[in-house]
Design a protein around this motif. Structure first.
Motif, short mmCIF file in Angstrom:
data_model
loop_
_atom_site.label_atom_id
_atom_site.label_comp_id
_atom_site.label_asym_id
_atom_site.label_seq_id
_atom_site.Cartn_x
_atom_site.Cartn_y
_atom_site.Cartn_z
N VAL A 185 -5.07 4.73 9.02
CA VAL A 185 -5.47 3.17 8.33
C VAL A 185 -4.73 1.85 8.81
O VAL A 185 -3.49 1.97 8.53
CB VAL A 185 -5.80 3.61 6.78
N GLY A 186 -4.96 1.80 9.76
CA GLY A 186 -4.32 1.04 10.98
C GLY A 186 -3.56 -0.21 11.23
O GLY A 186 -2.42 -0.34 11.03
N ARG A 187 -4.03 -1.08 10.29
CA ARG A 187 -3.57 -2.53 10.83
C ARG A 187 -3.52 -3.34 9.76
O ARG A 187 -3.96 -2.93 8.77
CB ARG A 187 -4.89 -3.19 12.39
N LYS A 188 -2.74 -4.56 9.86
CA LYS A 188 -2.68 -5.28 8.84
C LYS A 188 -1.31 -4.84 7.69
O LYS A 188 -1.19 -5.64 6.25
CB LYS A 188 -3.50 -5.88 8.39
N GLY A 189 -0.87 -3.43 8.27
CA GLY A 189 0.83 -3.48 7.44
C GLY A 189 -0.06 -3.12 5.69
O GLY A 189 1.03 -3.73 5.13
N LEU A 190 -0.84 -2.36 5.87
CA LEU A 190 -1.42 -1.82 4.12
C LEU A 190 -0.85 -0.82 3.71
O LEU A 190 -0.71 -0.49 3.00
CB LEU A 190 -2.96 -1.78 4.68
N GLY A 191 -0.04 0.10 4.76
CA GLY A 191 1.30 1.53 4.33
C GLY A 191 2.44 0.30 3.65
O GLY A 191 2.97 1.15 2.95
N ALA A 192 2.60 -0.76 4.43
CA ALA A 192 3.87 -1.12 3.57
C ALA A 192 3.38 -1.79 1.90
O ALA A 192 4.09 -2.00 1.15
CB ALA A 192 4.02 -2.75 4.13
#
Lengths: 624, 95
Positions: A185-192
């Motif tokens: 779930v790659g983009r926009k920094g959702l892992g943060a």
């Protein structure tokens, strides 16, 4: 009421007080938003107040597959994850395939809303209706592939599906992603956002089935879709064998493969080293997402030097750009290794690569020195530097901390007028198409509600020459506003909400995407849709997302390219001389806003438009 | 006059190289280049470039002169000049 496809309920999990709530899925929600990004953006707008800190407990993460996910519909194995992006401050929405999305449906959920913040590192297990909170002490600090294995072992179930973050998400890097298996779930920094909630992972397992409302209608719709697959001159003959790296060869030939932080597009074109043939020489197999007959995902093993033996699923085209031509690398093995490393660290490969290329340009210009970079030589083409920086960014180590929040944040910290070298729109790093030679593709980047995002309005008419809805001159700005709206709305409803694989439109059903989705909706869910009603779902969501961004303070001034694209014509290659001037962009934006029913000066949707889209309550929030 | 024929993927495989310098008579058009290609690479190239029934260039094959699609120039009648680069592209997707 729907009678298939949907599980009929959403799961709300509050990490602060460890409460769990089941909520019904209404027919109105299904009709107006279908699923996936539609569900995510609807909940985001309704529940996340303006100016919420993206990394605070009030932000939410909405995981949403769609009505076709897990229902044996080909290429519908996907989910959208939505939250307020810490990278852009705008809507953050990213999609992923694999097995996790289908497992959500088997577990009985049309969506999972994560809110609050856990007191200490946690992972959640969802075994159907059995929801538990676990101490993540066993896996906090681990790389993503190891984390998944540790949780499977802890749960004594090797078939549990895990979506997790790596060190980048834990350290709140604003370019952190989530990983499920080897997919991002790659983009926009959702892992943060996940990391800010002290949530390391979600593990899920289900034993249910996804119902089909009408087997007879499904048989017809399914056969029509498979026939379209077979009739494509590229889907099975080429794409299923070679995957997305073919696009390296194409964009290289057309002069739109960005190179060296967009300073050398058309001049540095290392297709022989990183294109389809080079990729094929490293291929050892391929993988399929759930219920996918195509299997575009390529497994590759690096063969040379310190990278020999490293396997990656990919790299896909975008990563070949961001870790290859973008940073001046002309060999395939370092790209395979960097792709694997970024996945393990939980970093978005596009944003991290483009941020490194930004730093490399500054280094070559003398605006960064060895003193600034912890002694790392950042000349373009230095693959060892790329590997070092990825690790440093994920762990916020030394110079890596400066880059960990993407190129725009880094430029603002460095100062010295470096912002103009940050290749981003709304803070999101540019994907691998030099849009000076692809004008509608560029307008799509500029107007996307997520920032520079190739997945929101891919102009396949320009890139691949598919003449639907009409044949397009890639160098012209004429009618590009109209075309961009067509691409955005149809893509949103048929690919982001259903959600289905992004490659369906240009390869299988370019002229019948809405009809295909309408037929599948009726067959799978029992809800009747006309193709126009399907399209309107996309328009509704694009307007709702736009209003979310307006509420956050975004204006027409944010629908802009980096200065380089507007002032520096391409110097060589198949798009030599092309540029998108400010005047050209303004002309396209005027057309786009007018046809959207948005105010030209501000880009704000009018009350009339919102009311027409059954979003009157949104207009009330906007026009107090 | 000399022009550069630029091909990729399957068409490149049939021809054997990505860039090929082609010597054509002055005044040649794109159609003349296509005839040249058929004569020079015939059977190796035919299934990737030409319709088996009509013999015409397949509809999904794109041709560009200096980056511009010939459908926005003069089609197969587009005149060529010394140093032109002609892209002949098979169907591609992904991204």
């Amino acid at each position: 009421m729907y009678s298939g496809g949907y599980a009929g309920k959403l799961l709300r999990i509050n990490l602060s007080d460890k409460t769990v709530k089941e909520e019904p899925l209404s027919e109105g929600m299904a009709r107006d938003f279908i699923g996936g990004a539609g569900f995510g953006i609807k909940h985001l707008f309704d529940e996340v107040k303006p100016h919420t800190d993206p990394l605070g407990p009030e932000n939410k993460l909405i995981f949403a597959p769609g009505p076709f996910t897990g229902a044996v519909v080909p290429c519908a194995s996907r989910m959208a994850v939505t939250g307020k992006s810490p990278l852009t401050g705008a809507v953050g929405m990213a999609l992923s395939g694999g097995e996790f999305p289908s497992e959500m449906k088997f577990a009985g959920w049309d969506g999972i809303i994560i809110e609050g913040k856990a007191e200490k590192p946690t992972y959640i297990s969802i075994m159907g209706k059995d929801i538990r909170f676990h101490d993540a002490g066993c896996c906090w600090g681990t790389l993503t592939f190891d984390c998944q294995q540790i949780i499977k072992n802890e749960m004594h179930d090797q078939n549990v599906r895990v979506c997790c973050i790596g060190p980048a998400g834990e350290h709140l890097s604003k370019i952190a992603c989530m990983i499920n298996e080897r997919r991002a779930v790659g983009r926009k920094g959702l892992g943060a956002v996940m990391g800010s909630k002290n949530l390391k992972a979600i593990a899920i397992r289900g034993t249910g089935k996804v119902g089909i409302a009408s087997q007879a209608k499904y048989k017809v719709a399914h056969a029509a879709l498979l026939k379209a697959f077979k009739n494509s001159p590229v889907l099975y003959p080429e794409f299923s064998h070679h995957g997305t790296p073919m696009v390296v060869d194409l964009t290289g030939a057309m002069g739109v493969l960005p190179a060296k932080n967009w300073t050398a597009t058309g001049e540095f074109v290392p297709v022989e080293g990183i294109g389809k043939d080079a990729q094929a020489s490293r291929k050892v197999g391929r993988e399929h997402c759930h219920d996918c007959p195509v299997g575009c995902s390529q497994l590759k093993v690096a063969k040379t030097g310190v990278y020999a033996g490293i396997l990656s699923e990919g790299p896909d085209f975008e990563t070949v750009y961001s870790f290859g031509s973008g940073v001046g690398i002309s060999e395939v093995d370092p790209i395979i290794a960097a792709d694997r490393l970024a996945d393990e660290l939980g970093l978005d490969s596009i944003s991290s690569g483009v941020t490194v290329s930004f730093a490399m340009e500054l280094f070559e210009k003398g605006m960064l020195t060895l003193e600034d970079t912890d002694g790392i030589d950042l000349h373009f083409g230095n693959d060892e530097a790329l590997m070092k920086l990825l690790r440093k960014m994920a762990f916020r180590d030394g110079f890596g901390d400066l880059l960990a929040d993407g190129s725009l944040a880094a430029a603002r910290r460095i100062g010295k007028g470096t912002e103009k070298y940050a290749m981003h729109i709304k803070g999101l790093e540019l994907p691998g198409y030099d849009v000076r030679g692809l004008k509608a593709h560029g307008l799509g980047f500029a107007t996307s509600y997520t920032g520079a995002d190739h997945c929101r309005s891919y102009a396949f008419q320009e890139v691949f020459g598919v003449p639907v809805p009409w044949e397009v001159d890639r160098f012209s700005i004429k009618d590009k506003g109209k075309l961009t709206i067509w691409n955005q709305d149809i893509r949103t409803s048929t690919l982001d909400c259903a959600p289905m694989c992004a490659f369906l439109i240009d390869m299988a059903v370019p002229a019948t995407a809405c009809e295909n989705t309408a037929n599948l909706m009726e067959a799978v869910t029992g809800l009747s849709f006309t193709p126009e009603e399907v399209r309107k779902v996309g328009e509704r969501i694009n307007n709702l997302a736009k209003v979310f961004n307006v509420r956050e303070g975004f204006t027409r001034a944010d629908d802009r390219f980096p200065e380089r694209l507007m002032t520096e014509p391409l110097k060589a290659g198949g798009s030599k001389g092309q540029v998108i001037s400010r005047a050209d962009l303004d002309t396209m934006l005027d057309e786009y806003y007018t046809l959207r029913g948005w105010e030209i000066k501000t880009g704000i949707p009018t009350r009339e438009k919102l009311t027409d889209l059954r979003l009157a309550y949104v207009a009330d929030a906007l026009y107090l | 006059m000399k022009i550069i024929l630029h091909t990729i993927l399957g068409i490149k495989d049939a021809i054997g190289q990505r860039l090929t310098e082609v010597d054509l008579p002055y005044g040649s058009k794109v159609a003349d280049l296509i005839i040249y290609m058929r004569e020079r690479w015939g059977s190796r190239l035919s299934s990737r470039l030409f319709s088996p029934t009509s013999g015409d260039v397949l509809p999904h094959v794109r041709i560009m002169v200096n980056g511009q699609a010939i459908s926005f120039l003069e089609g197969m009648e587009t005149p060529l000049k010394e140093g032109d680069e002609v892209l002949v592209l098979p169907p591609v997707s992904g991204g």
